[in-house]
Design an enzyme around this catalytic site. Structure first.
Site, PDB file in Angstrom:
ATOM      1  CE1 TYR A   1      -4.005   1.717  -0.242  1.00 17.24           C
ATOM      2  CE2 TYR A   1      -3.490   2.691   1.890  1.00 17.24           C
ATOM      3  CZ  TYR A   1      -4.277   2.642   0.747  1.00 17.24           C
ATOM      4  OH  TYR A   1      -5.326   3.509   0.601  1.00 17.24           O
TER       5      TYR A   1
ATOM      6  CE  LYS B   1     -20.970 -22.079 -13.162  1.00 21.55           C
ATOM      7  NZ  LYS B   1     -21.659 -21.700 -14.382  1.00 21.55           N
TER       8      LYS B   1
ATOM      9  CD  GLU C   1     -23.688 -19.331 -14.912  1.00 23.99           C
ATOM     10  OE1 GLU C   1     -24.153 -20.483 -14.837  1.00 23.99           O
ATOM     11  OE2 GLU C   1     -22.588 -19.078 -15.420  1.00 23.99           O
TER      12      GLU C   1
ATOM     13  CB  ALA D   1     -29.970 -19.855 -23.940  1.00 24.34           C
TER      14      ALA D   1
END
Length: 243
Positions: A50, A105, A147, A208
């Site tokens: 940082y 996912k 998704e 789809a």
């Protein structure tokens, strides 16, 4: 659990065998977290990761934006994007209710592909608004995995994103499913000593995934592919299908 330790029995446990308390306990606080790839154990570590050290990196990227590909995680980060309109078998449940699925996912991407990703659910179903959102966020990621977006909007959304973004874009429900089906048929044909070109395939479902499966099978050389929806075989003579 790593991919090497998972057996078919591990992946096939029915929902009826799972206790609700176990499922909800596993989801408390979500399924994802972020960890640092560099040590943060000393003042020197903090000064490098940082301020003040990070300012040198920011100045370098400002002078040469291409350095962001190697000096940030953007190039290796996938965003898992959904508007929650076609989630699993649940249908249009909205972005918040879809988030556990998108977290899952991302967890699978990391566990099985060592791929870093974050879920991003959007509170709009307008295709152009979703495209604009991702265009504005483009500096933060390197690829898009769509998704659980409802058809036929998913086709338009993927097409517009591919045109608008300079990074890979994939609608998982289409192409992920299609690739798996083609791989399975290729393996089955090999085991049964048949040629792909000689197979006769019926695809049940013309959403789809079904359309993408039919397209990839035709591209692979399978000529006899029949696509079915809830009203029967898809063909040019169907009065209920627009030309």
């Amino acid at each position: 659990m790593s991919i090497e330790t998972i057996s078919p029995a591990d992946t096939a446990e029915p929902v009826s065998a799972l206790a609700d308390e176990d499922i909800f306990a596993a989801h408390q606080g979500g399924k994802l977290s972020i960890s640092s790839t560099v040590p943060l154990a000393s003042k020197r570590d903090l000064s490098i990761a940082y301020t003040p050290g990070v300012a040198q990196v920011s100045r370098a990227i400002h002078a040469d934006p291409s350095l962001a590909k190697t000096l940030t995680w953007a190039q290796r980060l996938v965003v898992v994007v959904s508007d929650g309109t076609a989630v699993l078998g649940l249908g249009n449940i909205g972005p918040s209710a879809s988030l556990p699925v998108m977290e899952g996912k991302s967890a699978l991407f990391k566990a099985f592909g060592d791929l870093d990703s974050i879920p991003l659910v959007v509170n709009t179903t307008d295709v152009d608004e979703i495209v604009e959102t991702l265009v504005r966020l483009r500096p933060s990621f390197g690829a898009v995995n769509l998704e659980d977006v409802s058809a036929p909007r998913c086709f338009e959304l993927e097409e517009k994103l591919i045109e608008a973004l300079d990074c890979p874009v994939m609608h998982d429900d289409q192409h992920g499913t299609a690739v798996v089906v083609l791989a399975a048929l290729t393996g089955a044909a090999k085991v049964t000593e048949r040629e792909l070109e000689g197979l006769r395939v019926v695809v049940s479902g013309a959403g789809a995934a079904g359309i993408a499966v039919a397209e990839i099978l035709l591209t692979a050389g399978i000529e006899d592919v029949v696509l079915l929806d809830s009203r029967g075989v898809i063909n040019r003579d169907r009065a209920d299908i627009a030309a």
